[in-house]
Design a protein around this motif. Structure first.
Motif, PDB file in Angstrom:
ATOM      1  N   THR A 130      16.358 -14.081  32.838  1.00  0.00           N
ATOM      2  CA  THR A 130      15.462 -14.039  31.688  1.00  0.00           C
ATOM      3  C   THR A 130      14.900 -15.421  31.417  1.00  0.00           C
ATOM      4  O   THR A 130      15.629 -16.393  31.311  1.00  0.00           O
ATOM      5  CB  THR A 130      16.233 -13.527  30.446  1.00  0.00           C
ATOM      6  OG1 THR A 130      16.773 -12.286  30.774  1.00  0.00           O
ATOM      7  CG2 THR A 130      15.308 -13.397  29.253  1.00  0.00           C
ATOM      8  N   LEU A 131      13.592 -15.466  31.323  1.00  0.00           N
ATOM      9  CA  LEU A 131      12.936 -16.751  31.060  1.00  0.00           C
ATOM     10  C   LEU A 131      12.993 -17.022  29.559  1.00  0.00           C
ATOM     11  O   LEU A 131      12.530 -16.199  28.770  1.00  0.00           O
ATOM     12  CB  LEU A 131      11.489 -16.649  31.548  1.00  0.00           C
ATOM     13  CG  LEU A 131      10.639 -17.895  31.458  1.00  0.00           C
ATOM     14  CD1 LEU A 131      11.181 -18.987  32.373  1.00  0.00           C
ATOM     15  CD2 LEU A 131       9.197 -17.572  31.852  1.00  0.00           C
ATOM     16  N   TYR A 152       8.156  -9.764  25.708  1.00  0.00           N
ATOM     17  CA  TYR A 152       8.033 -11.002  26.492  1.00  0.00           C
ATOM     18  C   TYR A 152       8.996 -10.902  27.659  1.00  0.00           C
ATOM     19  O   TYR A 152      10.184 -11.126  27.517  1.00  0.00           O
ATOM     20  CB  TYR A 152       8.324 -12.230  25.613  1.00  0.00           C
ATOM     21  CG  TYR A 152       7.228 -12.443  24.600  1.00  0.00           C
ATOM     22  CD1 TYR A 152       7.122 -11.612  23.482  1.00  0.00           C
ATOM     23  CD2 TYR A 152       6.273 -13.436  24.764  1.00  0.00           C
ATOM     24  CE1 TYR A 152       6.088 -11.766  22.568  1.00  0.00           C
ATOM     25  CE2 TYR A 152       5.247 -13.607  23.855  1.00  0.00           C
ATOM     26  CZ  TYR A 152       5.158 -12.772  22.758  1.00  0.00           C
ATOM     27  OH  TYR A 152       4.140 -12.915  21.861  1.00  0.00           O
ATOM     28  N   SER A 189       9.583 -11.251  32.166  1.00  0.00           N
ATOM     29  CA  SER A 189       9.283 -12.232  33.215  1.00  0.00           C
ATOM     30  C   SER A 189       9.551 -11.630  34.588  1.00  0.00           C
ATOM     31  O   SER A 189      10.176 -10.579  34.702  1.00  0.00           O
ATOM     32  CB  SER A 189      10.113 -13.500  33.014  1.00  0.00           C
ATOM     33  OG  SER A 189      11.479 -13.194  33.083  1.00  0.00           O
ATOM     34  N   PRO A 201      10.042 -18.594  37.992  1.00  0.00           N
ATOM     35  CA  PRO A 201       9.902 -17.434  37.107  1.00  0.00           C
ATOM     36  C   PRO A 201       8.560 -17.443  36.375  1.00  0.00           C
ATOM     37  O   PRO A 201       8.049 -18.513  36.042  1.00  0.00           O
ATOM     38  CB  PRO A 201      11.066 -17.599  36.125  1.00  0.00           C
ATOM     39  CG  PRO A 201      11.462 -19.022  36.194  1.00  0.00           C
ATOM     40  CD  PRO A 201      11.095 -19.518  37.551  1.00  0.00           C
ATOM     41  N   GLN A 202       8.022 -16.264  36.175  1.00  0.00           N
ATOM     42  CA  GLN A 202       6.706 -16.151  35.555  1.00  0.00           C
ATOM     43  C   GLN A 202       6.753 -15.343  34.263  1.00  0.00           C
ATOM     44  O   GLN A 202       7.222 -14.200  34.257  1.00  0.00           O
ATOM     45  CB  GLN A 202       5.736 -15.434  36.522  1.00  0.00           C
ATOM     46  CG  GLN A 202       5.476 -16.191  37.790  1.00  0.00           C
ATOM     47  CD  GLN A 202       4.864 -17.551  37.509  1.00  0.00           C
ATOM     48  OE1 GLN A 202       3.744 -17.637  37.047  1.00  0.00           O
ATOM     49  NE2 GLN A 202       5.610 -18.609  37.743  1.00  0.00           N
ATOM     50  N   ARG A 203       6.243 -15.922  33.197  1.00  0.00           N
ATOM     51  CA  ARG A 203       6.177 -15.196  31.929  1.00  0.00           C
ATOM     52  C   ARG A 203       5.102 -14.125  31.985  1.00  0.00           C
ATOM     53  O   ARG A 203       3.990 -14.364  32.489  1.00  0.00           O
ATOM     54  CB  ARG A 203       5.859 -16.181  30.789  1.00  0.00           C
ATOM     55  CG  ARG A 203       5.453 -15.551  29.485  1.00  0.00           C
ATOM     56  CD  ARG A 203       6.574 -14.743  28.815  1.00  0.00           C
ATOM     57  NE  ARG A 203       7.644 -15.575  28.300  1.00  0.00           N
ATOM     58  CZ  ARG A 203       8.955 -15.267  28.438  1.00  0.00           C
ATOM     59  NH1 ARG A 203       9.320 -14.167  29.059  1.00  0.00           N
ATOM     60  NH2 ARG A 203       9.878 -16.076  27.945  1.00  0.00           N
ATOM     61  N   ASP A 236       5.764 -20.822  28.564  1.00  0.00           N
ATOM     62  CA  ASP A 236       7.210 -20.763  28.829  1.00  0.00           C
ATOM     63  C   ASP A 236       7.554 -21.139  30.270  1.00  0.00           C
ATOM     64  O   ASP A 236       8.700 -21.459  30.581  1.00  0.00           O
ATOM     65  CB  ASP A 236       7.731 -19.339  28.560  1.00  0.00           C
ATOM     66  CG  ASP A 236       7.663 -18.979  27.087  1.00  0.00           C
ATOM     67  OD1 ASP A 236       7.509 -19.905  26.258  1.00  0.00           O
ATOM     68  OD2 ASP A 236       7.761 -17.789  26.770  1.00  0.00           O
ATOM     69  N   ASN A 237       6.562 -21.061  31.159  1.00  0.00           N
ATOM     70  CA  ASN A 237       6.820 -21.409  32.573  1.00  0.00           C
ATOM     71  C   ASN A 237       6.982 -22.917  32.787  1.00  0.00           C
ATOM     72  O   ASN A 237       7.509 -23.343  33.805  1.00  0.00           O
ATOM     73  CB  ASN A 237       5.661 -20.928  33.463  1.00  0.00           C
ATOM     74  CG  ASN A 237       5.498 -19.419  33.435  1.00  0.00           C
ATOM     75  OD1 ASN A 237       6.448 -18.703  33.109  1.00  0.00           O
ATOM     76  ND2 ASN A 237       4.316 -18.944  33.755  1.00  0.00           N
ATOM     77  N   SER A 239       4.381 -10.762  40.151  1.00  0.00           N
ATOM     78  CA  SER A 239       4.470 -10.230  38.779  1.00  0.00           C
ATOM     79  C   SER A 239       4.001  -8.778  38.744  1.00  0.00           C
ATOM     80  O   SER A 239       4.619  -7.930  38.103  1.00  0.00           O
ATOM     81  CB  SER A 239       3.611 -11.071  37.828  1.00  0.00           C
ATOM     82  OG  SER A 239       4.130 -12.372  37.729  1.00  0.00           O
TER      83      SER A 239
END
Lengths: 444, 448
Positions: free
Chosen positions: A26-27, A137, A139, A146-148, A209-210, A232
């Motif tokens: 989890t981001l 939200y 990811s 990791p990508q939001r 967030d990334n 994604s």
């Protein structure tokens, strides 16, 4: 009985491991300082009667933020954060990008000419909230980190829904802005979510967030960024609430170049490209200098000079492989003309230069909607016409081209190129209506 | 004697108690109003009409707003005004004004909503009910009900008058043409590039303006005000802005000037200082802050009132000992010309359906030597309908109000009239006008 107990324990253990594994993937949300800043100018120092050499002026403190919890006030001058001196907003953001929510931090402020030292705990960045839209939200893992993904869907929804994925333009910017939900992308996607679609905003690697968790946006190549979007979308297709056969991409500006590239790796039912590129990169750059010149009220002689010089500078950059600095030595005007390319890496730009844009679309098998705002001076109408012809050439009748009235490159209300440059209005809701009508047709 | 006083007290007590109770009632009414309005989530004040329309909520919320203002309006109409203080009467009139204005807004918004929420670019001319909408925006910013035809006629009259004055100065100074005069005025000697010198120049204007304040508003305390460069100002940023200490991070009252291009036109110094500082916005804010405004005044934004005042004071520049030399005066006339042209162009765009090209032609035909700001100004009047009217229409209203008072009672001093106006605070101009005479008389009696 013993076996049964063991079986139960194993299940619990597996569940714990699985949960931990999920948590590790989890981001986390980025930290939320919660201030508005302005530069501490010489004038500000004179008026405030302070003479410290550097810092940033706190011009607003948002309620329930890290700063308000720490007791910061409007008029404070922030001079140190996490023991690092901060002389400008960029330096504050640089310190924040490496921080985690709920972690402790130290600060140093000047208030009423006295230094205040303290420590506090970072709170996490707020999330968007709506009465009729449910936000998530989530990811995904990608080769660059990791990508939001910011998901919006109807508040009351059940079963599988078609998915709309939004990919932004060339710049390194975040699509996760809960304090500014009036921006066009969010307005468009919220409209679609209210109409029954699941919408996913794919944050750029290195942004929002990334940041600090994936490769920085400015260092990515075009293909690396594209692959992160593919990862994604693939992860989104596995969701229980997504109809994986009804996935659409809205590519805004450069996002419209990513879209056909993505479709080569994961099937898309439709692509909506707004204000994008349809001819080779150099041709696109050259012809849009003419509309840019119009937006800047240049006369015909100035316009021709601009295009000629721009082409010469582009040749230094792309054909001779010079940097902006090297090209500027040959012609000082190149610094300004090529500055847009310095937003991204050399690899990113070289890949853009190498593409045959119609070729990118030649293998695309889905439907396409090509949109151009009539006051978009950054993209060209002709490129969208080229793309329509291209898509129709390889799959007859699968592309539509629509000119959006009174809209600019940013999908804002405008009445001219000049106004689009100087004073664009808010989101042009006509975009939502056109997209929605097309999606309904594509879904039926 | 003691019996007499007791008798007097017995007679007055019900009145005094009644007045105190009624003041409390009016205060409660104001608080209830503000509380009610806040619960309606009416979008925040905005200048740009495109943003304004985008923020209009859906029908159900508009109906709730309509219900609230209709009910409040009905409650107001049954309040007896007997024995109310002058201030309470003004507050009640202010509430009446607001309820009527809000109901007008909601009815227009409901009709717009029913038509499909379309937001045409390029002004209000392409809107359904365009005339009603433009009248609404005129009132929103000026608090006045003036027809677009009157606005255009007044603007044209002012454009001619000001151009005539500029031409007189040209002739007086021996220039064969405006071109020749502007070649002279564009000389480097008319520009400051050192901020220290700019601040010194503003400081001199400050000393001159303060010397006249006794006669201008009477004995009032005016805190120091600091000039500073407007951070991040660009070609499209206005010439200046005033920021009261409650609105900025510096802890002091400041006005910011546009130093874009790092070259400051000396001819702007006198009028800009008067407008933003003394006797303009800074004096106005200082006096209002001392008068403890009620909650309705605190929540209200009437540019016709505050910009009208700041524009009105510029006309007294020479009487205050400022704009003494011809070119400093021309500097102000140039800006007054822009403000006057805005009236014509704005009404032209929103009422008469002018294109931007037509507005540019009007600018070219009537304004000399300021082509670089033409597009900025035309964009502004297109996207902020009503806002640019607030300066000159507000100033004209205020000026006519004082002239009427002076004609009725020649003993009224300028200082009494100015102070009375400023102390009445953030009220719609018609509400001020309705009570001005009474409050002015009261002030003069109290002095006596």
């Amino acid at each position: 009985m013993k076996y049964g107990l063991l079986k139960g324990n194993t299940l619990v253990l597996l569940m714990i491991l699985l949960t931990e594994s999920l948590i590790s993937q989890t981001l986390p949300r980025r930290v939320f300082l919660g201030i508005q800043m302005e530069p501490l100018t010489e004038d500000a120092k004179r008026i405030m009667g302070i003479d410290n050499p550097s810092g940033v002026l706190v011009s607003e403190v948002f309620a329930q933020s890290t700063a308000s919890n720490a007791g910061w006030q409007r008029g404070d001058v922030l001079i140190k954060l996490q023991e690092k001196s901060v002389a400008g907003t960029d330096e504050v953001f640089a310190v924040l990008s490496g921080q985690k929510a709920a972690s402790k931090f130290t600060f140093e402020l000047i208030r009423d000419k006295k230094t205040i030292k303290g420590n506090a705990i970072f709170s996490s960045f707020p999330e968007e909230k709506y009465e009729d839209i449910s936000m998530e939200y989530t990811s995904a893992s990608s080769p660059v980190g990791p990508q939001r993904i910011v998901l919006s869907k109807p508040a009351k929804s059940s079963g599988k829904k078609p998915l709309i994925v939004f990919i932004g333009g060339i710049g390194c910017y975040s699509l996760d802005t809960p304090f500014d939900t009036s921006r066009s992308e969010i307005q468009l996607l919220n409209h679609l979510s209210r109409s029954g679609f699941i919408c996913a905003r794919l944050e750029k690697p290195g942004m929002g967030d990334n940041a600090g968790n994936s490769k920085p946006c400015e260092e990515l190549s075009f293909l690396e960024e594209s692959n992160s979007y593919v990862a994604s979308i693939r992860s989104l297709k596995n969701r229980a609430d997504v109809d994986s056969n009804a996935v659409y991409v809205i590519g805004h500006s450069m996002g419209g170049v990513f879209a056909p590239l993505i479709s080569q790796q994961t099937k898309l039912k439709g692509i909506i490209a707004y204000g994008t590129i349809g001819s080779n990169f150099i041709e696109y750059l050259a012809k849009t200098r003419r509309t840019i010149a119009a937006a800047f009220d240049m006369n015909p002689v100035e316009t021709d000079d601009l295009i000629k010089e721009f082409c010469a500078c582009s040749a230094y950059y792309f054909a001779d492989k010079l940097t902006t600095d090297q090209a500027s030595l040959k012609n000082p005007a190149c610094r300004e003309y090529l500055s847009v390319l310095d937003l991204r890496s050399r690899a990113y730009n070289d890949e853009l230069y190498a593409f045959n844009y119609p070729e990118l679309w030649s293998t695309y098998k889905g439907k396409a909607l090509l949109l151009w705002g009539e006051n978009d001076y950054i993209a060209s109408r002709e490129d969208h016409e080229i793309l329509k012809k291209t898509v129709d050439y390889y799959k007859k009748g699968s592309a539509d081209f629509i000119i959006v009235p009174q809209a600019d490159h940013g999908m804002n209300i405008t009445s001219s190129f000049q106004e689009a440059r100087t004073n664009p209005g808010p989101y042009q809701t006509g975009v939502s209506q056109i997209v929605l009508n097309w999606l309904k047709k594509a879904q039926s | 004697m003691r019996i007499f006083f007791c008798f007097l007290l017995w007679l007055l007590l019900p009145i005094l108690c009644c007045t105190a109770q009624q003041t409390k009632d009016v205060t409660n009414l104001l608080n209830n109003y503000i509380e009610g309005v806040e619960s309606l989530e009416i979008p925040a004040f905005t200048y740009d009409y495109r943003t304004y329309f985008q923020r209009i909520p859906e029908r159900a919320k508009l109906e709730t707003q309509k219900q609230f203002f209709s009910n409040f309006s009905a409650d107001l109409s049954i309040i007896t005004r007997k024995n109310l203080s002058a201030n309470d009467n003004i507050a009640l009139d202010h509430l009446h004004y607001e309820c009527a204005f809000q109901l007008d807004r909601i009815n227009l918004e409901l009709a717009w909503e029913a038509k499909g929420r379309e937001i045409p670019g390029g002004g209000l001319y392409d809107f359904h009910q365009k005339e009603k909408w433009y009248a609404h925006f005129i009132q929103k910013f000026t608090t006045l009900q003036i027809s677009p035809e009157e606005i255009m006629a007044f603007g044209m009259q002012e454009v001619s008058r000001i151009n005539g004055e500029i031409d007189q100065i040209r002739k007086k100074n021996g220039f064969a043409s405006l071109e020749e005069m502007y070649v002279f005025l564009h000389h480097d000697s008319f520009f400051l590039t050192d901020k220290k010198l700019i601040h010194e120049a503003f400081g001199k204007v400050d000393s001159i303006a303060r010397r006249s304040m006794d006669l201008y508003v009477g004995e009032v305390s005016i805190p120091e005000v600091y000039p500073m460069e407007w951070p991040g100002a660009g070609a499209h940023t206005p010439p200046g802005i005033y920021l009261h200490r409650s609105q900025n991070a510096y802890g002091k009252d400041v006005f910011q000037y546009n130093f874009y291009g790092e070259r400051y036109n000396k001819r702007m110094i006198d009028w800009l200082y008067m407008h933003e500082a003394i006797p303009g916005h800074h004096l106005q804010s200082s006096i209002r802050a001392e008068k403890n405004p009620d909650v309705l005044q605190e929540q209200s934004i009437y540019p016709g009132n505050f910009e009208g005042w700041a524009c009105y004071v510029e006309y007294q520049g020479r009487a205050l000992g400022l704009m003494k030399d011809d070119f400093s005066y021309v500097g102000w006339l140039e800006w007054d010309l822009v403000r006057s042209a805005r009236l014509v162009m704005e009404a032209g765009i929103h009422h008469a359906g002018w294109s931007k090209e037509l507005a540019h032609k009007f600018w070219k035909d009537h304004i000399f030597g300021q082509d670089e700001i033409a597009d900025r100004e035309i964009t502004r009047v297109t996207n902020w309908p009503g806002q640019a009217l607030s300066y000159k229409l507000g100033a004209r209203f205020i000026s006519e109000l004082f002239a009427k008072e002076k004609a009725q009672s020649p003993a009224n001093t300028q200082a009494d009239m100015h102070l009375t106006f400023l102390q009445m605070g953030m009220r719609p101009l018609p509400v001020i006008a309705a009570h001005f005479d009474e409050l002015l008389d009261q002030k003069i009696k109290n002095k006596g």
